[in-house]
Write a protein that holds these residues in place. Structure first.
Motif, mmCIF file in Angstrom:
data_model
loop_
_atom_site.group_PDB
_atom_site.id
_atom_site.type_symbol
_atom_site.label_atom_id
_atom_site.label_comp_id
_atom_site.label_asym_id
_atom_site.label_seq_id
_atom_site.Cartn_x
_atom_site.Cartn_y
_atom_site.Cartn_z
ATOM 1 N N UNK A 280 85.866 57.065 41.400
ATOM 2 C CA UNK A 280 86.721 57.813 42.325
ATOM 3 C C UNK A 280 88.143 57.890 41.779
ATOM 4 N N UNK A 281 88.613 56.781 41.226
ATOM 5 C CA UNK A 281 89.952 56.766 40.633
ATOM 6 C C UNK A 281 90.008 57.666 39.404
ATOM 7 N N UNK A 282 88.959 57.634 38.565
ATOM 8 C CA UNK A 282 88.907 58.471 37.368
ATOM 9 C C UNK A 282 88.991 59.955 37.728
ATOM 10 N N UNK A 283 88.360 60.336 38.854
ATOM 11 C CA UNK A 283 88.441 61.721 39.296
ATOM 12 C C UNK A 283 89.787 62.059 39.901
ATOM 13 N N UNK A 284 90.352 61.111 40.623
ATOM 14 C CA UNK A 284 91.636 61.339 41.300
ATOM 15 C C UNK A 284 92.792 61.501 40.307
ATOM 16 N N UNK A 285 92.690 60.802 39.166
ATOM 17 C CA UNK A 285 93.813 60.769 38.235
ATOM 18 C C UNK A 285 93.903 61.991 37.326
ATOM 19 N N UNK A 328 79.631 55.811 38.329
ATOM 20 C CA UNK A 328 81.010 56.281 38.244
ATOM 21 C C UNK A 328 81.089 57.793 38.413
ATOM 22 N N UNK A 329 80.069 58.505 37.974
ATOM 23 C CA UNK A 329 80.148 59.953 37.871
ATOM 24 C C UNK A 329 79.471 60.688 39.033
ATOM 25 N N UNK A 330 78.230 60.333 39.348
ATOM 26 C CA UNK A 330 77.442 61.099 40.316
ATOM 27 C C UNK A 330 78.098 61.206 41.697
ATOM 28 N N UNK A 331 78.656 60.102 42.252
ATOM 29 C CA UNK A 331 79.218 60.222 43.606
ATOM 30 C C UNK A 331 80.607 60.864 43.635
ATOM 31 N N UNK A 332 81.182 61.149 42.477
ATOM 32 C CA UNK A 332 82.612 61.495 42.444
ATOM 33 C C UNK A 332 82.907 62.863 41.856
ATOM 34 N N UNK A 333 81.917 63.745 41.824
ATOM 35 C CA UNK A 333 82.158 65.108 41.354
ATOM 36 C C UNK A 333 82.543 65.175 39.886
ATOM 37 N N UNK A 334 81.976 64.286 39.089
ATOM 38 C CA UNK A 334 82.280 64.256 37.658
ATOM 39 C C UNK A 334 81.018 64.591 36.867
ATOM 40 N N UNK A 335 81.187 65.390 35.843
ATOM 41 C CA UNK A 335 80.060 65.883 35.045
ATOM 42 C C UNK A 335 80.096 65.268 33.654
ATOM 43 N N UNK A 336 78.984 64.662 33.228
ATOM 44 C CA UNK A 336 78.893 64.092 31.887
ATOM 45 C C UNK A 336 78.715 65.213 30.881
ATOM 46 N N UNK A 337 79.606 65.305 29.904
ATOM 47 C CA UNK A 337 79.555 66.348 28.886
ATOM 48 C C UNK A 337 78.883 65.880 27.603
#
Length: 419
Positions: A280-285, A328-337
């Motif tokens: 969540x922090x990784x997405x927020x920042x 870390x990624x799935x719940x927080x709107x982050x896509x693994x590239x």
């Protein structure tokens, strides 16, 4: 700087005597059966041979490894809990290894086809989530034992205590660490004028590298007092203190908005129970076009950290599986590239560290004592064996916001003109 016994790593002198005070006497038939049973688990063709205290100290010359146990109590400690007690007994000199220590440990790792059912279940559901105060204790235990110690064997240019990248196998450790930092920066496609937030700065080498070579501004968080002090002085010496800010604080307190997030070798200390919060922090920042990279030791299947390393070297550490990292990624709107496993690069990195360590072993002995010397030799060699046998992995995961439009079309930018 003489720190005496292995106190900084949590090894009290009372439980690591160099030998039993009472003479062990002649081994009994039961003693010999216990030893034979233990060695048989390595398989009929294993190069590992074992002996008890009544046999002479002999160095093998036929490619085998000889383990000699010097007292009865040591034998039974190994029988009860080898994962914990082998490290203590080897460090104390109550178990001798003649021949290749690495070969011995590789044989032990290969003989274990996987964690026990109980260990797997515990590791899979263990919500290891150290809070800020526990994290500080854990980091102090390992990283604050003295910059002078680490300076003896890390690379001389950037003081990187993480996996190097041997784009060419003939590289020195200095060249490979530079290549690793370029490799990460190219994956992130850093551009002059951008801003980067880093979680876990080590001695500051990577933050300074990003600023100097890619023209970015960096804000980096670390809770190791000694490392932060070193990094600030180093930044000032290189006239980069106006470009890089070293914050002595936990990553969880990071604020602001940046073009990129990066974490090299910190996730192992976060605890799987904290992954959703970190994500969540990784997405927020990061902003709408932001991206990030997490570089971490990992595993193929959930398992507990080796008991001795957890107690003596890296308390609280837990290398994650890919499945665990996805929290870390799935719940927080982050896509693994992109996901890359550079496991064997870490084995080679550790081989360089071990070589430098042995070249400076007298200086280490002067700072600490023989127990410390043997403990860290075992830690480095054991880590090599863990990577060569696949017990440990090294993952680099690149990510962006879900639906990001600035996704690279190919990987050409990562490998073009690679040093």
């Amino acid at each position: 700087m003489n720190r005496g016994r292995l106190e900084p790593l949590g090894v009290p002198g009372s439980d690591l005597e160099l030998s039993d005070k009472a003479a062990p006497g002649t081994p009994s038939a039961l003693d010999r059966w216990v030893l034979k049973t233990a060695v048989s688990q390595l398989g009929p063709n294993s190069p590992v041979k074992a002996a008890l205290w009544d046999e002479p100290d002999v160095t093998p010359r036929d490619g085998t490894v000889r383990v000699r146990i010097l007292d009865r109590k040591a034998l039974w400690m190994l029988a009860v809990n080898p994962d914990l007690h082998f490290g203590d007994l080897y460090s104390a000199g109550r178990v001798e290894v003649r021949g290749s220590l690495q070969l011995l440990l590789e044989e032990i790792y290969r003989a274990s086809f996987g964690p026990s059912v109980l260990a797997s279940v515990v590791a899979r559901f263990r919500a290891l989530a150290p809070d800020l105060s526990e994290s500080k204790r854990n980091i102090h235990h390992h990283y604050d034992i003295g910059n002078d110690f680490y300076n003896l064997w890390l690379d001389r240019d950037a003081h990187q205590y993480t996996c190097a990248y041997f784009a060419d196998p003939s590289m020195t450790i200095e060249q490979a660490q530079q290549a690793k930092m370029h490799h990460v920066c190219r994956k992130l496609q850093l551009k002059p004028g951008e801003t980067v937030v880093e979680a876990g700065s080590g001695w500051g080498g990577f933050a300074l590298f990003m600023a100097q070579n890619y023209g970015v501004r960096v804000r980096t968080f670390n809770i190791s007092k000694e490392q932060v002090a070193f990094a600030r002085a180093w930044a000032k010496q290189r006239n980069l203190d106006n470009q890089v800010e070293f914050v002595e604080d936990d990553y969880r307190n990071a604020t602001g908005n940046y073009d990129a997030f990066v974490s090299i070798g910190m996730l192992e200390h976060v605890g799987v129970g904290n992954y959703k919060g970190l994500g969540a922090l990784m997405g927020k920042l990061i902003g709408p076009n932001g991206r990030g990279l997490v570089h971490s030791i990992g595993r193929d299947t959930p398992a507990m950290l080796n008991a001795w390393i957890d107690k003596r070297i890296f308390p609280g550490a837990q290398p994650p599986t890919i499945r665990q990292m996805m929290d870390m990624f799935e719940p927080n709107g982050l896509s693994v590239l992109d996901l890359e496993n550079i496991r064997l690069h870490y084995a080679k990195t550790l081989e360089w560290w071990l070589q430098r360590y042995e070249e400076n072993v007298e200086a280490v002995r002067g700072m600490f004592d023989e127990t410390f010397v043997r403990a860290w030799r075992l830690y480095l060699v054991g880590s090599i064996a863990a990577f060569t046998t696949g017990k440990l992995q090294l993952f680099q995961v690149l990510y962006a916001r879900t639906g990001a439009k600035n996704v690279p079309w190919t990987r050409a930018h990562v490998y073009r003109d690679h040093p």
